[in-house]
Design an enzyme around this catalytic site. Structure first.
Site: not given
Ligand SMILES: *Cc1c(COP(=O)(O)O)cnc(C)c1O
Length: 360
Positions: A101, A171, A195
């Protein structure tokens, strides 16, 4: 009705209480005679929903007044572009690459300016967090970017990087609301909610006000400017209304559990059960450096692809779903987010013990 133990990395398990409440309100939301899905986002009822959601999140995370909370769409992945478009005033940013990511975010930023990869753990398949105490932070960097919990690899920063005064952008998709956080250490904290918070379709961005300006990269679409959403309290256009409503319920559920301090204690207890077992098991092994272990995502392997596949199959038959590791790593991964009850982890470990005996 029978519910499984769902170890999915995302979309992931939600509190049963929240799902039941949403079901009760499905046809008639509190006397409005309609579902939240059918409601104008400009209505009084919806205004209350989104305002309460924001207030509860602010209370949970102790978000200072000089930060805006934005409920946006496009997933976490859209932020990979929005961040450079809005924050790259000098056209320079530093990225610490600790997984897929972070790598995707870095690659996206390369489209908009000079993105520097100042540290990486790719040399050992992202199984650790690099030492970030004295990195070569660029003098003109607009921000330093991290992915705080690496969903795929199961690592987490235990201490934030020393950004040498530069704005930290993080993030937190897979560790959102899993423990207390000091918001003042960040310029931007953001995450997709699917998540640890709610249904897919909402991304929450917590951003310091001085970072919200009209001075964005030329050509930035109106919808991709933080200012557009900040000026309109996330109601510039139709927001992901139903998703925000569920997020609001989850915030209330976390408050009822005792807030983020309690959430952390609960998550530590769950993770310890699984990690303690992995450390003593002769068959199963954790795949990341111990000091960097995530409380949320726990990858493990048997060392044999055949046994891994057998385990995933038999676990599924026993009611433990989504234990297959990410396609890029293989093996197994148990995601044990806030809403995973402790019994889920206890029963998984019991099952793993039996599997180990049977396959010794
Ligand atoms: C799942 C995830 C993403 C991507 O998320 P989307 O909403 O599908 O774009 C980005 N960063 C992390 C840390 C993730 O776990």
């Amino acid at each position: 009705m029978s519910r499984v133990y769902n170890f999915s990395a995302g979309p992931a398990v939600l509190p049963e209480e929240v799902l039941k409440e949403a079901a009760d309100e499905m046809l008639d939301y509190r006397g409005t005679g309609m579902s939240v899905m059918e409601m104008s986002h400009r209505s009084k009822a919806y205004e209350t929903i989104i305002q309460e959601a924001e207030a509860d999140l602010r209370e949970l995370m102790n978000i200072p007044d000089n930060y805006k909370v934005l409920f946006l769409q496009g997933g976490a992945s859209q932020q990979f572009a929005m961040i450079p478009m809005n924050l790259m005033k000098n056209g320079v940013a530093d990225y610490i690459v600790t997984g897929q990511w972070a790598k995707k975010a870095y690659q996206e930023a390369c489209l908009y300016g000079k993105a520097n990869k100042i540290a990486s753990s790719e040399d050992q398949t992202f199984s650790y967090i690099p030492d970030c105490s004295d990195l070569p932070i660029s003098e003109d960097a607009d921000y330093v970017y991290i992915c705080e919990n690496n969903t795929i690899y199961g690592t987490k920063y235990q201490t934030l990087p020393n950004t040498k005064g530069k704005t930290l952008v993080s993030d937190v998709s897979s560790c959102f609301l899993s423990e207390p956080v000091d918001v003042t250490k960040y310029g931007v904290i953001y995450g997709g909610v699917q998540k640890n918070i709610g249904p897919a379709g909402v991304v929450i961005v917590i951003i310091r006000e001085d970072l919200i300006t009209d001075d964005v990269l030329p050509g930035t679409p109106t919808m991709l400017k933080y200012k557009t959403h900040a000026d309109n309290n996330s109601l510039y256009n139709t927001p992901p209304a139903y998703g925000i409503y569920i997020c609001g319920k989850v915030f209330k559920w976390i408050k009822k559990q005792g807030g983020l301090v309690q959430m952390k204690a609960h998550n530590e207890k769950k993770a310890k059960i699984l990690y303690d077992f992995l450390d003593e098991s002769k068959l199963f092994k954790g795949t990341v450096r111990k000091e960097d272990r995530s409380l949320m995502n726990v990858p493990f392997v048997t060392g044999s692809q055949e046994l891994d596949a057998k385990f995933v199959k038999e676990a599924k038959e026993a009611g433990f779903e989504n234990l297959k590791g990410h396609r890029s790593v293989g093996g197994m991964r148990a995601s044990i987010y806030n809403a995973m009850p402790i019994e889920g982890v206890e029963k998984l470990v019991e099952f793993m013990k039996k599997f180990e005996e049977a396959n010794a």
